[in-house]
Design a protein around this motif. Structure first.
Motif, short mmCIF file in Angstrom:
data_model
loop_
_atom_site.label_atom_id
_atom_site.label_comp_id
_atom_site.label_asym_id
_atom_site.label_seq_id
_atom_site.Cartn_x
_atom_site.Cartn_y
_atom_site.Cartn_z
N THR A 253 58.71 32.51 -25.81
CA THR A 253 57.69 33.57 -25.87
C THR A 253 58.14 34.67 -26.82
OG1 THR A 253 57.00 33.10 -23.61
CG2 THR A 253 56.42 35.26 -24.48
N ALA A 254 59.42 35.02 -26.77
CA ALA A 254 59.95 36.04 -27.67
C ALA A 254 59.84 35.58 -29.12
CB ALA A 254 61.40 36.36 -27.31
N PHE A 255 60.12 34.29 -29.37
CA PHE A 255 60.01 33.77 -30.74
C PHE A 255 58.56 33.89 -31.22
CE2 PHE A 255 59.09 30.51 -33.86
CZ PHE A 255 60.11 30.71 -34.78
N ALA A 256 57.62 33.56 -30.37
CA ALA A 256 56.20 33.64 -30.75
C ALA A 256 55.81 35.08 -31.07
CB ALA A 256 55.32 33.09 -29.63
N ARG A 257 56.36 36.04 -30.34
CA ARG A 257 56.09 37.46 -30.63
C ARG A 257 56.74 37.90 -31.93
NH1 ARG A 257 58.27 41.17 -26.78
NH2 ARG A 257 57.20 42.72 -28.01
N ALA A 258 57.94 37.37 -32.20
CA ALA A 258 58.67 37.78 -33.40
C ALA A 258 58.08 37.18 -34.66
CB ALA A 258 60.15 37.38 -33.27
N ASP A 259 57.56 35.96 -34.59
CA ASP A 259 57.01 35.26 -35.77
C ASP A 259 55.61 35.80 -36.06
OD1 ASP A 259 56.47 33.51 -37.83
OD2 ASP A 259 56.24 31.76 -36.54
N LEU A 260 55.56 36.96 -36.70
CA LEU A 260 54.30 37.67 -36.91
C LEU A 260 53.26 36.88 -37.69
CD1 LEU A 260 55.66 41.26 -37.61
CD2 LEU A 260 54.57 40.42 -35.53
N ASN A 261 53.70 36.14 -38.71
CA ASN A 261 52.73 35.40 -39.52
C ASN A 261 52.55 33.96 -39.04
OD1 ASN A 261 55.10 34.25 -40.38
ND2 ASN A 261 54.81 34.76 -42.55
N HIS A 262 53.20 33.61 -37.94
CA HIS A 262 53.05 32.30 -37.29
C HIS A 262 53.31 31.13 -38.23
CE1 HIS A 262 51.55 34.64 -33.98
NE2 HIS A 262 50.62 35.17 -34.76
N ASP A 263 54.35 31.28 -39.07
CA ASP A 263 54.69 30.19 -39.98
C ASP A 263 55.83 29.32 -39.47
OD1 ASP A 263 56.83 31.90 -40.29
OD2 ASP A 263 56.77 31.91 -42.49
N GLY A 264 56.28 29.56 -38.24
CA GLY A 264 57.32 28.74 -37.64
C GLY A 264 58.73 29.22 -37.91
N GLY A 265 58.89 30.39 -38.54
CA GLY A 265 60.21 30.95 -38.81
C GLY A 265 60.17 32.46 -38.71
N VAL A 266 61.31 33.04 -38.35
CA VAL A 266 61.41 34.49 -38.22
C VAL A 266 62.29 34.99 -39.36
CG1 VAL A 266 62.27 36.39 -36.78
CG2 VAL A 266 61.06 34.47 -35.73
N THR A 267 61.73 35.88 -40.18
CA THR A 267 62.44 36.47 -41.31
C THR A 267 63.23 37.70 -40.83
OG1 THR A 267 60.63 37.96 -41.86
CG2 THR A 267 60.60 35.76 -42.90
N PRO A 268 64.13 38.22 -41.66
CA PRO A 268 64.84 39.44 -41.27
C PRO A 268 63.88 40.61 -40.99
CG PRO A 268 66.00 38.41 -43.09
CD PRO A 268 64.69 37.65 -42.90
N ASP A 269 62.81 40.73 -41.77
CA ASP A 269 61.84 41.80 -41.54
C ASP A 269 61.15 41.61 -40.19
OD1 ASP A 269 60.37 44.17 -42.46
OD2 ASP A 269 58.64 42.81 -42.43
N GLU A 270 60.76 40.36 -39.88
CA GLU A 270 60.11 40.09 -38.60
C GLU A 270 61.07 40.36 -37.44
OE1 GLU A 270 56.77 36.67 -39.53
OE2 GLU A 270 58.89 36.06 -39.49
N MET A 271 62.34 40.00 -37.61
CA MET A 271 63.34 40.24 -36.57
C MET A 271 63.51 41.74 -36.35
SD MET A 271 65.33 39.01 -34.32
CE MET A 271 66.51 37.69 -34.33
#
Length: 149
Positions: free
Chosen positions: A95-113
């Motif tokens: 759930t936290a990953f889904a919240r962090a992945d703002l553009n929903h591309d399957g990865g969390v960038t440093p900016d998203e983190m």
């Protein structure tokens, strides 16, 4: 992640001072929230440990690993001790990953983190239940006090 923010908060916390004339120490002011630049610097410092292949994005597994390590790498034992099934801890990470992945591309960038770390956590069902119980108890106390007067 809480260790990361805890370290930033501790670094930003003011030091309480005491006066020779005053027997009581001055109350400490609440710690200032870390700035976006401070959080980004901390994220960038930790990033290479978790971004396998230096692709610039964390996979759900890499993100989960970071989350679990930030909690002392003891999520499963702590979950068991708290009566929480390990699958629930894993679901929380998902759930936290889904919240962090703002553009929903399957990865969390440093900016998203960074944005994720700076966003207040969403109350869980357990948190809501505890708040409701406290509210109910407070109302009961107020009612008992009013009736007794």
């Amino acid at each position: 992640m809480s260790i990361l923010l805890g370290a930033l908060l501790a670094a930003a916390a003011p030091v309480a001072t005491t006066s020779v004339a005053a027997p009581k120490p001055a109350p400490a002011k609440p710690a200032a929230r870390p700035t976006r630049d401070q959080v980004m610097a901390a994220v960038r410092a930790e990033w290479p440990k978790y971004d396998a292949g230096a692709k610039g994005k964390l996979t759900p597994l890499e993100f989960s690993t970071w989350v679990m390590k930030s909690h002392g790498a003891t999520v499963a034992p702590r979950a068991h001790a708290g009566g929480i099934a390990p699958v629930s801890a894993m679901n929380a990470s998902s759930t936290a990953f889904a919240r962090a992945d703002l553009n929903h591309d399957g990865g969390v960038t440093p900016d998203e983190m960074t944005r994720f770390l700076m966003t207040p956590p969403v109350p869980t069902a357990l948190t809501k239940a505890k708040m409701a119980a406290k509210s109910t108890a407070a109302v009961a106390t107020q009612t008992a006090t009013a009736v007794g007067n």
